[in-house]
Scaffold this active site. Sequence first.
Site, PDB file in Angstrom:
ATOM      1  N   ASP A  59      -4.559  25.663   0.577  1.00  0.00           N
ATOM      2  CA  ASP A  59      -3.211  25.732   1.157  1.00  0.00           C
ATOM      3  C   ASP A  59      -2.201  26.140   0.079  1.00  0.00           C
ATOM      4  OD1 ASP A  59      -0.924  25.262   2.675  1.00  0.00           O
ATOM      5  OD2 ASP A  59      -1.074  23.078   2.559  1.00  0.00           O
ATOM      6  N   ASP A  64       4.704  37.260  -1.198  1.00  0.00           N
ATOM      7  CA  ASP A  64       5.128  38.173  -2.268  1.00  0.00           C
ATOM      8  C   ASP A  64       5.028  39.595  -1.712  1.00  0.00           C
ATOM      9  OD1 ASP A  64       5.632  39.364  -4.839  1.00  0.00           O
ATOM     10  OD2 ASP A  64       4.787  37.578  -5.786  1.00  0.00           O
ATOM     11  N   THR A 119       7.982  23.071   8.795  1.00  0.00           N
ATOM     12  CA  THR A 119       8.562  22.009   9.640  1.00  0.00           C
ATOM     13  C   THR A 119       9.737  21.324   8.938  1.00  0.00           C
ATOM     14  OG1 THR A 119       6.728  20.629   8.895  1.00  0.00           O
ATOM     15  CG2 THR A 119       6.597  21.483  11.122  1.00  0.00           C
ATOM     16  N   ARG A 211      -2.578  10.952   4.521  1.00  0.00           N
ATOM     17  CA  ARG A 211      -2.483   9.529   4.214  1.00  0.00           C
ATOM     18  C   ARG A 211      -3.166   8.571   5.190  1.00  0.00           C
ATOM     19  NH1 ARG A 211       3.671  10.471   3.136  1.00  0.00           N
ATOM     20  NH2 ARG A 211       3.072  12.069   4.660  1.00  0.00           N
TER      21      ARG A 211
END
Length: 232
Positions: A59, A64, A119, A211
């Site tokens: 990720d 660019d 988000t 988590r």
Amino acid sequence: MGKDVIIACDFASAEQTFEFLDKFTGRKPFVKIGMELFYGAGPDIVKQIKARGHKIFLDLKLHDIPNTVKKAMAVLSNLDVDICNLHAGGTIAMMEAAIEGLTRPDGTRPLLIAVTQLTSTNQEAMENDLLIKEPIDKVVMHYALNAKKAGLDGVVCSPLEAGKVHEVCGNEFLTVTPGVRFADGDVGDQKRVMTPEQAKIIGSDYIVVGRPITAAADPVAAYNRCVEEFIG
Ligand code: C5P
């Protein structure tokens, strides 16, 4: 590739990552490696995790000029990752160049998915900072369609957007969705969340879970619960 649970391995070092992954003696989870671990531990971390039998979503969200992205993607393709990503905001030309760079001489390549709008970007920031005046939902779907036109395989999106992305871009277009929490778990800093079961119902192809698994008292049990709820 079918539906799967991807664990976001947001650890600062290779040692912490391996200590975590060592707990998984049965099924080898699909893992997401983000910028912190990649930049901290170096590209070798990808090869080491791969050698342990895990699939990898790298990720790094490239953005660019097309030529630079093409060359960088060729390097990531050589690392033999399974999924990598970029910002759709880099334009269709940049996304097409990325596909070219990723494609190996034998025609194979990792899956490539796009970030539409982060988000963390809301309507206000989009209008004021980026001067994009359209409604954010419309922008997200437009960027998803651009990704599809460029030949990408899917997008990263909120589980709440996954159904709409499939409507607009087709069911074959992959939705990879973070923001997943157990019904009885801590939401933490995520604002709009769904349970693995809800993500399954809405049609997410992959859920990215950090988590709720990495910080659980028993990470293997939390992972197995996720797989059970999402894949069944
Ligand atoms: O710990 P948690 O389950 O919130 O981790 C979610 C993972 O997905 C993190 O690595 C986070 O950076 C990533 N992510 C996200 N929301 C996005 C894009 C990526 O939470 N829109």
